[in-house]
Design a protein around this motif. Structure first.
Motif, short mmCIF file in Angstrom:
data_model
loop_
_atom_site.label_atom_id
_atom_site.label_comp_id
_atom_site.label_asym_id
_atom_site.label_seq_id
_atom_site.Cartn_x
_atom_site.Cartn_y
_atom_site.Cartn_z
N TYR A 24 47.05 15.70 19.34
CA TYR A 24 46.02 15.12 18.49
C TYR A 24 44.68 15.04 19.24
O TYR A 24 43.63 15.35 18.68
N CYS A 25 44.75 14.63 20.49
CA CYS A 25 43.53 14.53 21.29
C CYS A 25 42.94 15.90 21.58
O CYS A 25 41.71 16.08 21.54
N GLN A 26 43.78 16.87 21.86
CA GLN A 26 43.29 18.22 22.11
C GLN A 26 42.54 18.78 20.90
O GLN A 26 41.53 19.47 21.04
N ASP A 31 37.38 15.06 24.63
CA ASP A 31 36.91 14.28 25.78
C ASP A 31 38.03 13.40 26.35
O ASP A 31 37.83 12.74 27.38
N ILE A 32 39.20 13.40 25.69
CA ILE A 32 40.32 12.56 26.14
C ILE A 32 41.38 13.43 26.81
O ILE A 32 41.84 14.42 26.25
N ASN A 33 41.76 13.04 28.00
CA ASN A 33 42.79 13.74 28.77
C ASN A 33 44.08 12.92 28.71
O ASN A 33 44.09 11.76 29.11
N VAL A 34 45.16 13.51 28.19
CA VAL A 34 46.45 12.81 28.07
C VAL A 34 47.42 13.30 29.13
O VAL A 34 47.65 14.50 29.28
N LEU A 35 47.97 12.36 29.88
CA LEU A 35 48.97 12.69 30.90
C LEU A 35 50.31 12.12 30.47
O LEU A 35 50.40 10.99 29.98
N VAL A 208 45.07 4.45 16.54
CA VAL A 208 45.41 4.27 17.95
C VAL A 208 44.24 4.66 18.85
O VAL A 208 43.86 3.92 19.77
N ILE A 209 43.64 5.81 18.58
CA ILE A 209 42.51 6.27 19.40
C ILE A 209 41.32 5.34 19.25
O ILE A 209 40.64 5.00 20.24
N ASN A 210 41.04 4.91 18.02
CA ASN A 210 39.93 3.98 17.82
C ASN A 210 40.16 2.69 18.59
O ASN A 210 39.21 2.15 19.20
#
Length: 218
Positions: A24-26, A31-35, A208-210
């Motif tokens: 979803y972030c990709q 600007d969000i990096n998910v690990l 969730v992102i908000n």
């Protein structure tokens, strides 16, 4: 912003919710990096690994794509416990999904079953393996003792913690989590129905992102 997704007990780095969050972030928030670290190891190792990862991310300013050094945690079930513990030590914002608050109690069921099956209390002593997760973590009495020694008694940064709880959680008692985090002053969002796995997580990703962005700004 960096998001560390902390999976639950019978999961791994390829957790469904973790993968959904990253994709979803990709697609929507580059600007969000998910690990998504694999945390199938002893609780002391998990705690140290997450702390080191948070420190490393917050100190790394060389990646031009992710200029912000702000790191947040998203933890599901047992991952919610670890997220709270790490947040208490670092002040790192955290969003929790059906979090476990008493793993020293809930994981005792594996030891109890071992004793019952073997009809001997000696079976649940020392380093005897109670249960092996799908990811390969072999749970022993030493692990339960660690959880007991690191109980969640307080939330040190309640303004940095948001909790999403499903009333239909069939594995953990949602009332325990709701009561604990509300008493600590954290933001608690209780949702009707649902299940422990948060099966509608994909639909909740925009919210969730908000919320994560708000936690970073607070």
């Amino acid at each position: 912003m960096n998001i560390i997704y902390i999976h639950g007990l019978d999961s791994d780095a390829n957790s469904t919710k973790g993968v959904l969050l990253e994709r979803y972030c990709q697609q929507n928030h580059p600007d969000i990096n998910v690990l998504r670290p694999d945390l199938n190891k002893s609780p002391s190792q998990v705690f140290s690994q997450i702390l080191s990862l948070v420190e490393s991310l917050n100190n790394n300013v060389e990646d031009a794509q992710f200029e912000s050094t702000q790191t947040v945690l998203v933890g599901s079930s047992l991952g919610g416990y670890f997220s709270t513990l790490v947040s208490n030590h670092t002040g790192c914002p955290a969003l929790l999904l059906n979090p476990s608050t008493q793993p020293h109690v809930t994981l005792q069921r594996f030891a109890d079953k071992l004793v019952l099956d073997s009809q001997s209390e000696e079976a649940a002593s020392g380093n005897r393996i109670f249960y092996t997760t799908t990811g390969g973590w072999a749970i022993t009495q030493v692990d339960l003792q660690w959880f007991e020694a690191h109980q969640l008694l307080n939330v040190h940064y309640p303004n940095k913690v948001t909790v999403l709880i499903k009333e239909g959680d069939e594995l953990l008692n949602p009332e325990l989590s709701k009561q604990f985090y509300k008493e600590q002053g954290a933001t608690v969002n209780v949702q009707a129905g649902g299940d422990h796995r948060f099966s509608d997580f994909a639909e909740q990703l925009p919210m969730v992102i908000n919320r994560l962005r708000q936690l970073v700004q607070d």
